[in-house]
Each structure stands twice: as structure tokens, then as C-alpha cells.
Design a protein around this motif. Structure first.
Motif, mmCIF file in Angstrom:
data_model
loop_
_atom_site.group_PDB
_atom_site.id
_atom_site.type_symbol
_atom_site.label_atom_id
_atom_site.label_comp_id
_atom_site.label_asym_id
_atom_site.label_seq_id
_atom_site.Cartn_x
_atom_site.Cartn_y
_atom_site.Cartn_z
ATOM 1 N N ARG A 167 13.901 -65.892 8.006
ATOM 2 C CA ARG A 167 14.968 -65.339 8.407
ATOM 3 C C ARG A 167 14.606 -63.524 7.548
ATOM 4 N NH1 ARG A 167 18.685 -67.853 5.385
ATOM 5 N NH2 ARG A 167 18.491 -66.061 3.410
ATOM 6 N N ILE A 168 14.622 -62.867 8.683
ATOM 7 C CA ILE A 168 14.920 -61.394 8.246
ATOM 8 C C ILE A 168 15.994 -60.743 8.364
ATOM 9 C CG2 ILE A 168 14.307 -59.001 9.143
ATOM 10 C CD1 ILE A 168 11.901 -60.698 10.511
ATOM 11 N N GLU A 169 16.545 -60.697 7.023
ATOM 12 C CA GLU A 169 17.798 -59.400 7.550
ATOM 13 C C GLU A 169 17.828 -58.212 7.243
ATOM 14 O OE1 GLU A 169 20.393 -61.573 4.368
ATOM 15 O OE2 GLU A 169 19.947 -63.731 6.203
ATOM 16 N N SER A 170 18.797 -56.854 7.335
ATOM 17 C CA SER A 170 18.641 -56.007 7.330
ATOM 18 C C SER A 170 19.885 -55.252 7.987
ATOM 19 C CB SER A 170 16.852 -55.629 7.808
ATOM 20 O OG SER A 170 17.368 -53.772 7.780
ATOM 21 N N GLU A 171 20.254 -54.134 6.774
ATOM 22 C CA GLU A 171 21.561 -53.176 8.310
ATOM 23 C C GLU A 171 20.997 -52.216 8.611
ATOM 24 O OE1 GLU A 171 23.513 -51.271 4.627
ATOM 25 O OE2 GLU A 171 24.488 -53.697 3.697
ATOM 26 N N ASP A 172 19.799 -51.518 8.451
ATOM 27 C CA ASP A 172 18.640 -50.539 9.478
ATOM 28 C C ASP A 172 18.332 -51.254 10.586
ATOM 29 O OD1 ASP A 172 19.171 -49.501 7.214
ATOM 30 O OD2 ASP A 172 16.545 -49.700 6.331
ATOM 31 N N LEU A 173 18.109 -52.680 10.857
ATOM 32 C CA LEU A 173 18.145 -52.943 11.653
ATOM 33 C C LEU A 173 19.416 -53.729 12.863
ATOM 34 C CD1 LEU A 173 14.842 -55.379 10.862
ATOM 35 C CD2 LEU A 173 14.922 -53.435 11.576
ATOM 36 N N ASP A 174 20.546 -53.899 12.077
ATOM 37 C CA ASP A 174 21.343 -54.541 13.088
ATOM 38 C C ASP A 174 22.724 -53.382 13.995
ATOM 39 O OD1 ASP A 174 21.380 -56.454 11.893
ATOM 40 O OD2 ASP A 174 22.641 -55.941 10.097
ATOM 41 N N THR A 175 22.193 -52.094 13.569
ATOM 42 C CA THR A 175 22.391 -50.696 13.769
ATOM 43 C C THR A 175 21.892 -50.240 14.978
ATOM 44 O OG1 THR A 175 21.073 -48.961 12.368
ATOM 45 C CG2 THR A 175 23.444 -49.935 11.518
ATOM 46 N N ILE A 176 20.626 -51.377 14.997
ATOM 47 C CA ILE A 176 19.962 -50.416 16.699
ATOM 48 C C ILE A 176 20.609 -51.452 17.886
ATOM 49 C CG2 ILE A 176 17.648 -50.632 17.636
ATOM 50 C CD1 ILE A 176 16.282 -50.464 15.008
ATOM 51 N N LEU B 62 10.816 -49.268 14.819
ATOM 52 C CA LEU B 62 11.136 -48.106 13.363
ATOM 53 C C LEU B 62 10.081 -47.726 12.883
ATOM 54 C CD1 LEU B 62 14.143 -49.596 12.125
ATOM 55 C CD2 LEU B 62 13.799 -47.924 13.096
ATOM 56 N N LEU B 63 9.027 -48.407 13.078
ATOM 57 C CA LEU B 63 7.824 -48.175 12.744
ATOM 58 C C LEU B 63 6.975 -46.918 13.575
ATOM 59 C CD1 LEU B 63 6.256 -51.342 11.243
ATOM 60 C CD2 LEU B 63 6.725 -49.551 9.762
ATOM 61 N N LEU B 64 6.149 -46.938 14.317
ATOM 62 C CA LEU B 64 6.405 -46.242 15.331
ATOM 63 C C LEU B 64 7.022 -44.964 15.574
ATOM 64 C CD1 LEU B 64 5.682 -48.394 18.199
ATOM 65 C CD2 LEU B 64 4.216 -48.103 17.178
ATOM 66 N N HIS B 65 8.606 -44.557 15.138
ATOM 67 C CA HIS B 65 9.034 -43.301 14.462
ATOM 68 C C HIS B 65 8.834 -42.823 13.707
ATOM 69 C CE1 HIS B 65 11.062 -45.255 18.189
ATOM 70 N NE2 HIS B 65 10.619 -43.689 18.626
ATOM 71 N N GLY B 66 8.095 -43.636 12.250
ATOM 72 C CA GLY B 66 7.696 -43.387 11.671
ATOM 73 C C GLY B 66 8.767 -43.299 10.556
ATOM 74 N N GLN B 67 9.902 -44.390 10.348
ATOM 75 C CA GLN B 67 10.316 -45.150 9.753
ATOM 76 C C GLN B 67 10.493 -45.944 9.385
ATOM 77 O OE1 GLN B 67 14.325 -45.350 12.292
ATOM 78 N NE2 GLN B 67 14.923 -43.403 12.076
ATOM 79 N N HIS B 68 10.848 -46.164 8.255
ATOM 80 C CA HIS B 68 10.145 -48.140 7.241
ATOM 81 C C HIS B 68 11.553 -48.334 6.823
ATOM 82 C CE1 HIS B 68 5.795 -46.859 7.368
ATOM 83 N NE2 HIS B 68 6.624 -45.978 6.715
ATOM 84 N N PRO B 69 11.712 -49.513 7.291
ATOM 85 C CA PRO B 69 13.505 -50.095 6.956
ATOM 86 C C PRO B 69 13.052 -50.678 5.724
ATOM 87 C CG PRO B 69 12.534 -51.037 9.080
ATOM 88 C CD PRO B 69 11.293 -50.205 9.132
ATOM 89 N N ILE B 70 14.049 -50.874 4.912
ATOM 90 C CA ILE B 70 14.072 -52.471 3.840
ATOM 91 C C ILE B 70 14.500 -52.831 4.331
ATOM 92 C CG2 ILE B 70 15.222 -52.028 1.385
ATOM 93 C CD1 ILE B 70 15.660 -49.684 1.114
ATOM 94 N N ILE B 71 14.260 -53.541 4.378
ATOM 95 C CA ILE B 71 14.401 -55.842 4.648
ATOM 96 C C ILE B 71 14.473 -56.873 3.877
ATOM 97 C CG2 ILE B 71 13.780 -54.862 7.272
ATOM 98 C CD1 ILE B 71 11.738 -57.365 6.357
ATOM 99 N N THR B 72 15.510 -57.424 4.002
ATOM 100 C CA THR B 72 15.003 -59.128 2.781
ATOM 101 C C THR B 72 14.603 -60.148 4.037
ATOM 102 O OG1 THR B 72 16.824 -57.909 1.947
ATOM 103 C CG2 THR B 72 16.154 -61.133 1.672
#
Length: 157
Positions: free
Chosen positions: A148-157, A90-100
Motif C-alpha cells: 500500500r502507498i498513502e500520501s496527502e501529496d498524491l491525493d491532491t493530484i 512529481l519527481l519529474l517536476h522536481g518535487q519529492h513527496p512524503i509517502i507512507t
């Protein structure tokens, strides 16, 4: 101050009516023992203060639950590596996900090898696998300390 008796029809007067609207201290004097304080500075006088220095920190330290660091299983390490790969993509594509992220923070001074697990949520700023650092907003977290890492942004990939 004593008021002069007046009738209802007369204008009410007082002894000090002539000086009530004068400024204090008088501007004509060069000597002022206590200069006039600004309203903002005067408000600071009445601000609350800590009577016992360090008391709040001592109470917080007593409430802290100190635990040893948990060693991750191989499956957990692989899952974290997969999540970090998604973040990197995501970072390579210019997106910055919100993670916990839940990570272990050591407290060498107080507890030696012990510490606490902290949960932190924010926007991923950088991921550097060479230096093994994940930066969320302005907080830098070592990859070895992540639990642990959690994010809704990562679950869609």
C-alpha cells in the motif's frame, strides 16, 4: 587523619594541607604504572553493558509476527500503479513527496517464504520502473513487495 584541636579564634589547619592541591601522579617521574585517565574515558567504565549477548535480538525475533505474503488483487495493482505514476510525475517536476508505504520484507534465513509487513514513511528520493525500485530517503524497496502507498501529496493530484 586526626585533626589537631584548635580554638575558635585560631586558623583551622590539617596535617595534609600542603599536598592537597598537588597533582597526582607527580610530573617529575618518568615511570607511571597506571597513567591518568581522561574524564571521558573514565565515564565509559560505568556505562551499562549487555550481560547476555543476543538476548535483545532473540526477544525481538520471538515478538515478530511472521505472515505469508498477500497476493494483491488486480484492482489493488492498478491503484498502486496509479499512485506510482503520480509519484513519477512529481519527481519529474522536481518535487519529492512524503509517502507512507507498507511493504513485505522476507526473512529467508529464519522463516523461508514468510516475513513481515513493515510501514515506512519518508521523502521519495527515486523511482526507477525499469529496475522496479522505489527509494525513500536511503531505503530501497522493490515495487513487487509494496502492499500500500498513502500520501496527502498524491491525493491532491
Amino acid at each position: 587523619m586526626v585533626k589537631k584541636p584548635v580554638s575558635l579564634n585560631e586558623k583551622v589547619t590539617h596535617d595534609y594541607d600542603d599536598i592537597i592541591h598537588m597533582e597526582y601522579p607527580l610530573k617529575t617521574t618518568d615511570y607511571i604504572k597506571h597513567p591518568r585517565m581522561r574524564v571521558e574515558d573514565r565515564a565509559k567504565i560505568f556505562a551499562p553493558f549487555a550481560a547476555l549477548k543476543g538476548y535483545e535480538e532473540a526477544i525481538a525475533a520471538k515478538q515478530k509476527v511472521v505472515v505469508p505474503r498477500i497476493e494483491l488483487s488486480e484492482e489493488s495493482k492498478e491503484y498502486l500503479d496509479l499512485q506510482l505514476g503520480k509519484i513519477e510525475g512529481l519527481l519529474l517536476h522536481g518535487q519529492h513527496p512524503i509517502i507512507t508505504v507498507v511493504f513485505f520484507q522476507r526473512d529467508w534465513e529464519r522463516y523461508g517464504d514468510g516475513g513481515e509487513y513493515i510501514q515506512f514513511t519518508g521523502l521519495v528520493a527515486k523511482l526507477n520502473r525499469t529496475s522496479r525500485i522505489l527509494q525513500i530517503v536511503d531505503k530501497r524497496i522493490h515495487l513487487d513487495d509494496i502492499y500500500r502507498i498513502e500520501s496527502e501529496d498524491l491525493d491532491t493530484i
